[in-house]
Design an enzyme around this catalytic site. Structure first.
Site, PDB file in Angstrom:
ATOM      1  N   ASN A 172       0.804  -1.219   0.000  1.00  0.00           N
ATOM      2  CA  ASN A 172       0.000   0.000   0.000  1.00  0.00           C
ATOM      3  C   ASN A 172       0.838   1.270   0.000  1.00  0.00           C
ATOM      4  O   ASN A 172       0.369   2.321  -0.430  1.00  0.00           O
ATOM      5  CB  ASN A 172      -0.949   0.004   1.195  1.00  0.00           C
ATOM      6  CG  ASN A 172      -0.263  -0.361   2.492  1.00  0.00           C
ATOM      7  OD1 ASN A 172       0.278  -1.458   2.624  1.00  0.00           O
ATOM      8  ND2 ASN A 172      -0.270   0.544   3.455  1.00  0.00           N
ATOM      9  N   GLN A 200      -4.913  -3.642  -2.684  1.00  0.00           N
ATOM     10  CA  GLN A 200      -4.347  -2.585  -3.510  1.00  0.00           C
ATOM     11  C   GLN A 200      -4.204  -3.000  -4.978  1.00  0.00           C
ATOM     12  O   GLN A 200      -4.099  -2.130  -5.853  1.00  0.00           O
ATOM     13  CB  GLN A 200      -2.971  -2.168  -2.966  1.00  0.00           C
ATOM     14  CG  GLN A 200      -3.007  -1.489  -1.617  1.00  0.00           C
ATOM     15  CD  GLN A 200      -3.667  -0.123  -1.652  1.00  0.00           C
ATOM     16  OE1 GLN A 200      -3.861   0.476  -2.703  1.00  0.00           O
ATOM     17  NE2 GLN A 200      -4.038   0.386  -0.489  1.00  0.00           N
ATOM     18  N   GLY A 221     -13.687  -3.001  -1.472  1.00  0.00           N
ATOM     19  CA  GLY A 221     -14.486  -2.085  -2.263  1.00  0.00           C
ATOM     20  C   GLY A 221     -13.961  -0.666  -2.322  1.00  0.00           C
ATOM     21  O   GLY A 221     -13.893  -0.062  -3.393  1.00  0.00           O
ATOM     22  N   HIS A 222     -13.588  -0.101  -1.181  1.00  0.00           N
ATOM     23  CA  HIS A 222     -13.245   1.319  -1.182  1.00  0.00           C
ATOM     24  C   HIS A 222     -11.870   1.601  -1.771  1.00  0.00           C
ATOM     25  O   HIS A 222     -11.477   2.762  -1.899  1.00  0.00           O
ATOM     26  CB  HIS A 222     -13.379   1.924   0.223  1.00  0.00           C
ATOM     27  CG  HIS A 222     -12.235   1.667   1.148  1.00  0.00           C
ATOM     28  ND1 HIS A 222     -11.230   2.580   1.345  1.00  0.00           N
ATOM     29  CD2 HIS A 222     -11.951   0.612   1.942  1.00  0.00           C
ATOM     30  CE1 HIS A 222     -10.372   2.097   2.226  1.00  0.00           C
ATOM     31  NE2 HIS A 222     -10.777   0.903   2.599  1.00  0.00           N
ATOM     32  N   THR A 258     -27.750 -10.967   7.779  1.00  0.00           N
ATOM     33  CA  THR A 258     -28.476 -10.626   6.561  1.00  0.00           C
ATOM     34  C   THR A 258     -27.576  -9.825   5.617  1.00  0.00           C
ATOM     35  O   THR A 258     -26.989  -8.820   6.005  1.00  0.00           O
ATOM     36  CB  THR A 258     -29.734  -9.791   6.895  1.00  0.00           C
ATOM     37  OG1 THR A 258     -30.552 -10.544   7.780  1.00  0.00           O
ATOM     38  CG2 THR A 258     -30.514  -9.452   5.639  1.00  0.00           C
ATOM     39  N   CYS A 346       2.102   9.415  13.907  1.00  0.00           N
ATOM     40  CA  CYS A 346       2.301  10.447  14.920  1.00  0.00           C
ATOM     41  C   CYS A 346       1.807   9.941  16.269  1.00  0.00           C
ATOM     42  O   CYS A 346       0.655   9.534  16.404  1.00  0.00           O
ATOM     43  CB  CYS A 346       1.560  11.717  14.540  1.00  0.00           C
ATOM     44  SG  CYS A 346       1.797  13.082  15.703  1.00  0.00           S
TER      45      CYS A 346
END
Length: 396
Positions: A172, A200, A221-222, A258, A346
């Site tokens: 990634n 990726q 998906g994203h 579901t 960070c």
């Protein structure tokens, strides 16, 4: 009655509605905008097709058909059978189902799992949990300076108790492409399964589960213009897994609950669009833009720009570079007109180097100087020109 096919008439909007008026977006590896054609397909289910796919009456018929159609679309993209696609709510859940599922289904008294140092935290953290909760023996293998796992390193680590090897397809941060076909063949020769987190890679390059020889493969998906909250695990026919969610037997009994037909339809449409992009040469377009950006930076900041990861054998959309004399997080903070990322973390105001770049042997200064610039469907030459000009000016 069949599910409505992906809309054909809606072209790719330039720019994406979510990007209008905002900074140049070069963080596609973190998440992608939802393609309007995906949103349109999903809206039909959210707005009216509310039925439970398991219901035997008319209201369940179209959601059930939509699920099957989406399964076929995802399977087609990766060269699988529809029956081998299991929908999950995230890539992390798919990774959990693959790793925990294979270990608990193995029946081994002390199973052995192998992964590698630059793996996604979803895999590394699951391995640590399996070690802590189930007494699993875990081996984390080192990578070379290019971020790649040498098959000979894996060969030396596999033993008679090895149940599963988990290696990502593409990193990634650097985009480095692992030699999955060789690793899978090696794992199989020793009786182990091979899981590949391809979050990726799928949609950015061609991925074929049969050609790779993998047993389990994660699709997210994203990362490919669908919404967050939907992913899939390819489970090769005959591979036994312990379920990740127990209950009503949905998703081959591996992930009860579901099903979300709307999100599944979104992922299916995204898979169709990704297949078209691959056929139409989108990887070459992105690689040309990426390489042009790299040249601009190298010319504008002579001798100060260093590529992290392999020059060849990486995702066509990913450029990870360190610029001498600057800190990556400070550079990006000074550029509100650009949305990109670093691999550093960070903690209480102190930045620590990327674990990926550290595992590749980069020293702290170079790792902290790194920025990841990842392109996508709505990246344009004008965007890259704006980004290059801003980066050069800020780093000068």
């Amino acid at each position: 009655m069949t599910a409505r096919p992906a809309p054909q008439s809606l072209p790719v909007a330039l720019p994406h509605p979510g990007l209008v008026g905002g900074p140049v977006y070069l963080d596609y590896n973190a998440t992608t905008p939802v393609d309007p054609r995906v949103a349109e397909q999903m809206a039909a289910h959210v707005g009216g097709l509310f039925g439970n796919p398991s219901s035997g009456h008319a209201y369940g018929e179209r959601p059930r058909a939509a699920l099957q159609h989406a399964r076929e679309q995802v399977a087609t993209l990766i060269g699988a059978r529809p029956s081998e696609i299991v929908f999950t709510a995230s890539g992390s859940e798919a990774d959990l189902l693959a790793l925990r599922g294979a270990v608990l289904a193995s029946g081994r008294p002390r199973p052995h799992v192998i992964t590698q140092a630059t793996e996604h935290p979803a895999v590394l953290a699951t391995c640590r949990a399996l070690e802590r909760l189930h007494g699993v023996r875990v081996t984390v293998l080192p990578v070379g300076g290019d971020g790649l796992l040498d098959p000979s390193t894996l060969a030396a680590a596999v033993d008679e108790d090895t149940v599963l090897v988990s290696v990502m397809a593409a990193n990634n941060e650097t985009g480095a492409l692992q030699p999955i076909e060789d690793l899978a063949a090696l794992a199989h020769s020793r009786g182990a399964l091979l899981h590949c987190d391809a979050a990726q890679a799928v949609g950015k390059i061609g991925v074929d589960v049969e050609a790779l020889g993998v047993d389990l493969l994660t699709v997210v998906g994203h990362k490919m213009y669908a919404p967050k909250g939907i992913a899939a695990l390819y489970v090769r026919d005959g591979v036994a897994l312990e379920p990740v969610v127990y209950g009503g037997g949905q998703e081959r009994g591996l992930r009860a609950g579901t099903e979300n037909a709307a999100l599944a339809a979104a992922l299916g449409t995204a898979a169709d669009l990704a297949a078209r992009d691959l056929a139409d040469g989108e990887p070459a377009r992105l690689a040309a833009l990426r390489d042009g950006l790299h040249r601009r930076l190298a010319d504008g900041l002579r001798g100060r720009v260093h590529l992290n990861g392999p020059l060849q054998g990486r995702l066509p959309n990913t450029l990870n570079v360190s610029i001498d004399g600057v800190l990556g997080h400070e550079l990006l903070a000074a550029l509100p007109q650009l949305a990109a990322s670093t691999g550093s973390a960070c903690h209480s105001g102190t930045h620590t180097p990327s674990p990926v770049l550290t595992a590749m042997g980069l020293d702290a200064d170079r790792a902290l100087a790194a920025v990841r610039l990842s392109l996508g469907r709505w990246s344009t030459p004008a965007d890259l020109d704006t980004a290059a000009t801003a980066l050069i000016k800020a780093a000068a």
